[in-house]
Motif scaffolding. Structure first.
Motif, PDB file in Angstrom:
ATOM      1  N   ALA A  19       0.668  -1.216  -0.151  1.00 32.31           N
ATOM      2  CA  ALA A  19       0.176   0.176  -0.036  1.00 32.31           C
ATOM      3  C   ALA A  19       0.802   1.302  -0.154  1.00 32.31           C
ATOM      4  CB  ALA A  19      -0.997  -0.089   1.086  1.00 32.31           C
ATOM      5  N   ILE A  21       0.108   4.616   0.817  1.00 27.33           N
ATOM      6  CA  ILE A  21      -0.976   5.398   1.707  1.00 27.33           C
ATOM      7  C   ILE A  21      -0.298   6.849   1.689  1.00 27.33           C
ATOM      8  CG2 ILE A  21      -2.311   5.620   3.409  1.00 27.33           C
ATOM      9  CD1 ILE A  21      -1.990   2.675   3.719  1.00 27.33           C
ATOM     10  N   ARG A  57      -8.939  -1.933   0.847  1.00 27.62           N
ATOM     11  CA  ARG A  57      -9.646  -0.811   2.073  1.00 27.62           C
ATOM     12  C   ARG A  57      -9.652  -1.385   3.352  1.00 27.62           C
ATOM     13  NH1 ARG A  57     -11.891   3.579  -0.323  1.00 27.62           N
ATOM     14  NH2 ARG A  57     -12.386   3.958  -2.500  1.00 27.62           N
ATOM     15  N   VAL A  60      -6.161  -2.379   4.752  1.00 25.04           N
ATOM     16  CA  VAL A  60      -5.614  -1.153   5.197  1.00 25.04           C
ATOM     17  C   VAL A  60      -6.223  -0.697   6.537  1.00 25.04           C
ATOM     18  CG1 VAL A  60      -5.210   1.442   4.900  1.00 25.04           C
ATOM     19  CG2 VAL A  60      -4.905  -0.389   3.140  1.00 25.04           C
ATOM     20  N   THR A  64      -3.646  -0.444   9.688  1.00 26.45           N
ATOM     21  CA  THR A  64      -3.400   0.814  10.077  1.00 26.45           C
ATOM     22  C   THR A  64      -4.143   1.998  10.941  1.00 26.45           C
ATOM     23  OG1 THR A  64      -3.883   2.102   8.151  1.00 26.45           O
ATOM     24  CG2 THR A  64      -2.011   1.044   7.898  1.00 26.45           C
TER      25      THR A  64
END
Length: 300
Positions: A19, A21, A57, A60, A64
Motif C-alpha cells: 500500500a 498510502i 480498503r 488497510v 493502520t
C-alpha cells in the motif's frame, strides 16, 4: 513453470498487497511506512469474496486504522529476492487525511529530495546532473552517450526542457540504471533507500497521483470536509512538488466549479479570516473528467 528432463516443476507463487498510502499535512507530502521507514505497509493477499480493491480498503483499515478515500491499483511486481519462490507484490495507491504526523508517516522528500521544486534548492543541478553526466561518459559509444544525455535532460528538466512532475518514476529509474542509488548497488543520489522494490513502488505512486490530479479531483480526498482555497493550493503544490500561480489556480478552480462556500470563516491563522469552502461532489456526476489541472511548470 519450468521443465527439467521431462519433469514439470511448478513454482509456488504467493501474492501480497503493498500500500502506498499518502496524505498531506502542513504542506508536506507524506507516505505511511513500516520497518523504520524502509518498507511500505504490506501483507499477504487473503482470499475471499468481494473485489480486490474492497479487500485492500478493509486490509488497510485493519492494519493502520486509516480510512482510505480514493484507491487505485498501481502495478504488480515479481519479487524474487525472498527465497526460491517469487512473491507477487500487488501495489495500490490510497489517499487519506491525517490530523497529526504520527510515527510511521514519512515525507516523500526523504526518499526523493529532488522531487520538491517549490524552493529550488538546486539538488538536480548541483548533485544529480553532474553524476548523470559522468555516467553518460562511461561508455565509449558516442551515440549511447548522447542518448543518455538527452534522457537526463528530458527527465530532469535540464537544457530548457520543462520539469514534468509526473515523471517521478522515470527519474528514479534513470538513477537506478546509472547505479546512483543503493537499491542498484551504487551511490551518489541523496535520499533514503528502501528494501525490496518499495522505493520504486513509492515512485510509481507519486507519478500516478501527480498525473491523476491533472484531470481528476482526487486531491480533495486529502483534505478535511471544509478548507480554505489557500490550503487547497498548498496541498496541490505539495503533491505536485512545484509552485502554482495563485490567481491562475483560483480562476481554474472557479471555472470548473469544484468548490462551494460553506458560509463559515477560518480564523485560526490570526490574520484576516478566510472563507471556508467544500468540494462539490456533484461535479463527479456532471462531468466525466474534471480536476485541478496544473499550470505549466515555471521556467527555472
Amino acid at each position: 513453470m519450468t521443465t527439467t528432463g521431462g519433469q514439470v516443476d511448478e513454482e509456488r507463487v504467493s501474492a501480497e498487497l503493498v500500500a502506498v498510502i499518502t496524505a498531506v499535512q502542513n504542506d508536506v507530502p507524506l507516505v505511511l511506512t513500516t520497518a523504520d521507514g524502509r518498507l511500505l505497509p504490506s501483507g499477504p493477499l487473503q482470499p475471499g469474496g468481494g473485489s480486490m480493491q474492497a479487500g485492500m480498503r478493509s486490509w488497510v483499515t485493519r492494519q493502520t486504522g486509516y480510512e482510505l478515500g480514493y484507491v487505485e491499483q498501481l502495478y504488480t511486481y515479481a519479487d524474487r529476492s525472498r527465497g526460491p519462490s517469487p512473491v507477487l507484490e500487488i501495489s495500490y495507491l490510497g489517499l487519506t487525511t491525517v490530523s497529526a504526523v504520527t510515527p510511521g508517516w514519512r515525507s516523500w522528500l526523504e526518499y526523493f529530495p529532488w522531487e520538491d521544486q517549490r524552493a529550488g534548492d538546486g539538488v538536480v543541478e548541483a548533485v544529480l546532473a553532474p553524476a548523470l553526466e559522468r555516467w553518460a561518459t562511461t561508455t565509449a559509444d558516442d551515440d549511447l552517450a548522447q542518448r543518455r544525455r538527452l534522457r537526463t535532460a528530458v527527465t530532469f528538466g535540464l537544457e530548457d526542457h520543462p520539469w514534468l512532475p509526473e515523471l517521478a518514476l522515470q527519474r528514479y529509474e534513470l538513477l537506478y540504471e546509472a547505479h546512483l542509488v543503493p537499491e542498484s548497488g551504487g551511490a551518489g543520489a541523496p535520499g533514503l533507500p528502501m528494501q525490496r522494490d518499495h522505493r520504486r513502488i513509492l515512485a510509481t505512486g507519486i507519478s500516478r497521483l501527480r498525473a491523476k490530479i491533472q484531470y481528476r479531483p482526487v486531491v480533495f480526498e486529502m483534505l478535511p470536509e471544509s478548507f480554505t482555497l489557500g490550503r487547497l493550493q498548498t496541498t496541490v503544490e505539495a503533491v505536485a512538488g512545484q509552485p502554482l500561480h495563485k490567481q491562475n489556480f483560483r480562476r481554474l478552480v472557479e471555472q470548473q466549479e469544484l468548490v462551494e462556500e460553506t458560509g463559515e470563516l477560518d480564523t485560526s491563522t490570526g490574520g484576516r479570516p478566510a472563507k471556508l469552502v467544500r468540494f462539490r461532489r456533484a461535479v463527479l456526476d456532471e462531468r466525466e473528467a474534471v480536476g485541478t489541472k496544473l499550470p505549466i511548470a515555471r521556467p527555472r
